[in-house]
Structure formats: C-alpha cells, structure tokens
Design a protein around this motif. Sequence first.
Motif, PDB file in Angstrom:
ATOM      1  N   TYR A 258       0.146   5.424  -1.432  1.00  0.00           N
ATOM      2  CA  TYR A 258       0.534   4.893  -2.754  1.00  0.00           C
ATOM      3  C   TYR A 258       0.668   6.011  -3.795  1.00  0.00           C
ATOM      4  O   TYR A 258       0.666   5.735  -5.000  1.00  0.00           O
ATOM      5  N   GLY A 259       0.761   7.233  -3.349  1.00  0.00           N
ATOM      6  CA  GLY A 259       1.053   8.344  -4.272  1.00  0.00           C
ATOM      7  C   GLY A 259      -0.060   8.616  -5.271  1.00  0.00           C
ATOM      8  O   GLY A 259       0.189   9.090  -6.382  1.00  0.00           O
ATOM      9  N   LEU A 260      -1.302   8.360  -4.860  1.00  0.00           N
ATOM     10  CA  LEU A 260      -2.404   8.523  -5.821  1.00  0.00           C
ATOM     11  C   LEU A 260      -3.069   9.899  -5.741  1.00  0.00           C
ATOM     12  O   LEU A 260      -4.008  10.171  -6.490  1.00  0.00           O
ATOM     13  N   LEU A 261      -2.599  10.751  -4.848  1.00  0.00           N
ATOM     14  CA  LEU A 261      -3.287  12.038  -4.649  1.00  0.00           C
ATOM     15  C   LEU A 261      -2.556  13.199  -5.315  1.00  0.00           C
ATOM     16  O   LEU A 261      -1.346  13.347  -5.161  1.00  0.00           O
ATOM     17  N   GLY A 262      -3.317  14.004  -6.028  1.00  0.00           N
ATOM     18  CA  GLY A 262      -2.774  15.218  -6.656  1.00  0.00           C
ATOM     19  C   GLY A 262      -3.932  16.001  -7.231  1.00  0.00           C
ATOM     20  O   GLY A 262      -5.093  15.584  -7.101  1.00  0.00           O
ATOM     21  N   PRO A 263      -3.650  17.116  -7.899  1.00  0.00           N
ATOM     22  CA  PRO A 263      -4.738  17.949  -8.436  1.00  0.00           C
ATOM     23  C   PRO A 263      -5.564  17.256  -9.514  1.00  0.00           C
ATOM     24  O   PRO A 263      -6.638  17.738  -9.863  1.00  0.00           O
ATOM     25  N   LYS A 264      -5.087  16.138 -10.051  1.00  0.00           N
ATOM     26  CA  LYS A 264      -5.874  15.420 -11.055  1.00  0.00           C
ATOM     27  C   LYS A 264      -6.669  14.262 -10.450  1.00  0.00           C
ATOM     28  O   LYS A 264      -7.198  13.424 -11.169  1.00  0.00           O
ATOM     29  N   THR A 265      -6.714  14.196  -9.110  1.00  0.00           N
ATOM     30  CA  THR A 265      -7.393  13.076  -8.449  1.00  0.00           C
ATOM     31  C   THR A 265      -8.810  13.472  -8.025  1.00  0.00           C
ATOM     32  O   THR A 265      -9.010  14.514  -7.387  1.00  0.00           O
ATOM     33  N   LEU A 266      -9.756  12.613  -8.376  1.00  0.00           N
ATOM     34  CA  LEU A 266     -11.168  12.836  -8.041  1.00  0.00           C
ATOM     35  C   LEU A 266     -11.608  11.766  -7.050  1.00  0.00           C
ATOM     36  O   LEU A 266     -11.470  10.571  -7.327  1.00  0.00           O
TER      37      LEU A 266
END
Length: 445
Positions: A258-266
Amino acid sequence: MTQTVLRGRVLTFHAEPNDGQDNNAYSYIEDGAVLIRDGLIQKTGSFCDVAAMAPDAPVIDHRPHLLMAGFIDTHLHFPQVQVIASWGSQLLDWLNTYTFPEETRFADADHSAIMAEKFFDQLIAHGTTTAVAFCSVHKASVSAFFQEATKRKLRMLGGKVMMDRNAPAGLLDTPQTGYDDSKELIATWHGTGRSSYVITPRFAITSTPEQMEMAQALVQEHSDCHVQTHLSENRDEIAYTLELYPQARDYLDVYQSYGLLGPKTLLGHSIHLESREVDALVETGAHPVFCPTSNLFLGSGLFDNAGLRGRGITNGIATDVGAGTSYSMLQTLNEGYKVLQMQRQSLHPLQAFHWATRGNACVLGMEDRIGTLDPGTEADIVVLNARSTEAMALRMDRASTLSEELFVLQMMGDDRAIEEVYVNGTASKTAPATRARKVRVPEFS
Ligand code: GUN
Ligand code: ZN
C-alpha cells in the motif's frame, strides 16, 4: 530578545560513536555553557567564550551537572497512561483486555484534555522533549494532545490511529471517516508551531484493505508527514496478519504493497523479520523502532539491532508506553542494553546517549532542529545528575570517566536524575521543593 546562559558540563554528539573510543563523535566541555536566544541555541562552548558573547545575559549555574540535548522518544501511546503496568498477557490479549477498553475513554474531550496534561508532565519529568505518539481513534484525543503540546511549546509528533476492524465498536472508524478525520487534523496541526502530524494506521490487524488504501492516499497527498505503525512484534500477531492478508508475501508486504514505506516511516518493534522484509527495509529506508521495556514486558522477543544496522538500516529507540513500563529513556536504554546482551550485542553508553538524542533525531530527519546542542537548533535541553540517588552517588564515587558516568545514568537513572528540562529555552520541570544532595565535581582522567 531574551537570552540565557546555562552553565554546566556540556555533552553533545556530532555523529554516531563507532565504539567507546570514538572521541570524534562528540564534544565534552568540563566548564561549558549554552547560550539560548529566543528559544534557539546561539552558542555552545566553554563558559568563558559563551559568557563573553552575551555579557549581560543571566547565567543559570547547573554545575556540576551534565547538559545534553533533550531525549527523543520515537514510539509511545498517549491514551495508555493508565494502562501501563497491566498484568499478565502477551500482545493480542493485552490489547483486547486492557488497552482497547481504556482507549474508548478518549472519545471524551475532557478526559483527553486531563490526560494530555498528565502525559506531558510525565514526559518532561523524565527528560523527554520530543515524542512520536499514537493517539486514540478519536479526533478529540489528537486535538487534546497537540493543544497541550503547543501550550508547552514542545516539538511533538502524533496522529489519530486509523482502525476499522477487530476492536470494540467505540474504537472503530471507517475507511472514509479515518481518511476525513486524518485530513482535517493534518490541516489543523501539521506544521502548526512545533507540531507535526503522523499518518497512523495502527497495525494490519485493525485495518481492512480498504482502510489501507485510504492510508496510502493520505501518504501520497501528504508526503511531508511521517507514517507510523507496528510490525512483527509477536508471533500470534504475525500469523493473524497473514490470515487477514493472504496475498501478502510477509507482514511488511502489507504495508509495502500500500505504498506506506519510506524514510519517514517508523515501524514499532520489527522483531521477527524474514530476510525479504529486511531487504525491503533497506530498499525503502523505513525505520524499525526498538522498544525494549515493552518487548520484555509482553514477552515479544529480542530486537536484532546489530543485524539490522549491519544492513545499513537506522533504528529508533522508544519507550512504547503503555506496554513499555517506563517513560524514562534512561530506563529504556537500560533494558535495551540487556536485550542486546542476551544476543551478545553491545551498546556502549556513548552510543546509547547518542541514540536517545541525535540518533532518534536522525531517524526523524530532524537533526537540524533537535537532538544536539548545535547553534541554530531548538533549545530543548536536559540537565542530568548522576548522583540523584544514594546508590548512584556511591557508584559515582568510583567513576573516573565520562563513559562510566553515562553508564551509571543509563543503568540506574530515572526521573530523579533529571534535574531540569528546558523546552524551547524555558525551564519546564518544577523541581521538588526540598532536595538536599551532596554535589561533587567529577574529576575525569
Ligand atoms: N500493536 C497494535 N497496537 C499496539 C499497542 O497499542 N501497543 C503495542 N505494544 N503493540 C501494538
Ligand atoms: Zn506501540
């Protein structure tokens, strides 16, 4: 213009220490000072140099205590202040028995407001000046959280949990209301003062695929917001997740697809990971968050800090109150040390104190604003006393290095070791009226 000079022993990190001998990673100034001007750090250096820069500024003398950047807690739950220390079960039972019923109370704005006051009192008492919080599903809890944080000029991050299944009726939104409420809260709070909104699908078990799609839309529409959720904390949780999302390759794939992962994801916990999931963390830059007191309390498992770091992944560290058993980042570092010991991994006190300050700031991408005593950053500062109890003072009588002092704070310290806390330049911890302690200036070799 308001100016203040804080005098004391000053410690600030410039980089993550490679080991206990990495003296280039930090500055330690025995007779040091920090000049604060209008809430920002203007200069950090020797007392002589700092005082010369602002000869008329009042000096608050914190000697012999240690001045450091305020602690940063990258994962905890605001509506769980009255859940902490609830006996006897592992994750899913603990959520259903204690946590979900408690969180239903945050539908009420008055209850949320009272708890917000108590919550921030605890954070400040324990030296935490920035935190990333899960609020409840209710907008009222988020409003209370940010209102109180704003009143205290705290740099805070938080968001409403999105959850539309597998919880009591009083805790459920829908894909549409979860989206609409998050959107409204982002418009009101994100970037207002020192507040940042965090898009918060609670975890895969409590969100339908339709809600995950809505979370994806929010992330696409607000790419400057952080995202937080939970990942692979407990074996039963993982099995149930894979039942609910049969197409997913593994737990992390639910969030990834669902495209929820990136460098701002904890990603809170991230304990029981498959090798593909670790690869995906590397590719996306998402951050696992180690929650040692919680992982021990719920019997969740041992976080593989060295394994993840060996792949170049940057991990946060956090309390996870109320499954976490202390608001104290010192106690979190204490239990973190022991969890890593169980795996023959090490955590030197210099690395530990870097982690709770600049390290967590880097995880948030906020090291230009918080986590150090660098000029231009916000004046969130803790004053630490490694002799705050008799037991600590006895141990400190035999300490001869800064690292030893830090380790005493890490293993034995709690809110009593926090002498004062400056939030955006303002003293914010009300010291108990009567505290007569023997103070001694350490003489380090
Ligand atoms: N997973 C989903 N919600 C929670 C929570 O509130 N606490 C913990 N520890 N894990 C969770
Ligand atoms: Zn959590």
